[in-house]
Write an enzyme that holds these catalytic residues in place. Structure first.
Site, PDB file in Angstrom:
ATOM      1  N   HIS A  60      13.030  -3.571  -0.313  1.00 61.16           N
ATOM      2  CA  HIS A  60      12.475  -4.834   0.181  1.00 61.16           C
ATOM      3  C   HIS A  60      11.196  -5.023  -0.110  1.00 61.16           C
ATOM      4  CE1 HIS A  60      15.760  -6.341   3.201  1.00 61.16           C
ATOM      5  NE2 HIS A  60      16.430  -5.705   1.982  1.00 61.16           N
TER       6      HIS A  60
ATOM      7  N   CYS B 238      -0.796  12.285   8.094  1.00 62.44           N
ATOM      8  CA  CYS B 238      -1.695  12.542   9.216  1.00 62.44           C
ATOM      9  C   CYS B 238      -0.913  12.842  10.261  1.00 62.44           C
ATOM     10  CB  CYS B 238      -2.952  11.332   9.417  1.00 62.44           C
ATOM     11  SG  CYS B 238      -2.145   9.857   9.881  1.00 62.44           S
TER      12      CYS B 238
END
Ligand code: RB5
Length: 144
Positions: A98, A65
């Site tokens: 991670h 967006c």
């Protein structure tokens, strides 16, 4: 890899560029829209992509967006979706290593096409580290 991509009007130009990149990389791409720069509401397209990833129909999702903020807020409401807003390479790599992010969000009004392409390449080719990070993801999954 099967990848679903979506955007709102502010992300449309970058989505068009990223779609070409993904196809050139050999990925199978599903375009969830929108299909022009005419004003639309980002939750509609965010929901379509996040739902498809949550159901396991696609290995990864990409949403774009203007800022990336609205799309990331929407996407992270869906159980099983780990959406990461990455407008830099370090975040792109760490969101995979991670956080095992399965949905990449970018701000089409914040970054240029060259950087966005590098972010996508990094995000798609960086593996999850596992180990202690797997435990933390399991803890996230307990909070739904
Ligand atoms: C659209 O003007 C803009 O609000 C949208 O693309 C996004 O940045 C929202 O978070």
């Amino acid at each position: 890899m099967k990848i679903i991509i979506g955007c709102d009007h502010a992300g449309f130009p970058l989505k068009t560029q990223i779609k070409v990149l993904l196809e050139n990389m050999g990925h199978t791409v599903e375009d969830a829209g929108c299909l022009s720069e005419d004003s639309v509401d980002y939750p509609v397209y965010g929901k379509a992509v996040a739902t498809a990833v949550a159901k396991g129909n696609f290995a990864r999702g990409i949403l774009i967006c203007g800022s990336g903020l609205g799309m990331s807020m929407i996407a992270n409401r869906f159980t099983g979706v780990r959406a990461a807003l990455c407008n830099d390479l370090f975040s792109a790599a760490l969101s995979r290593r991670h956080n095992d992010a399965n949905l990449l969000v970018m701000g089409g009004r914040l970054i240029g096409g060259d950087l966005a392409e590098e972010i996508v390449r990094t995000w798609l080719t960086t593996e999850f580290d596992g180990g202690r990070h797997q435990r933390r993801i399991a803890q996230m999954d307990e909070i739904q």
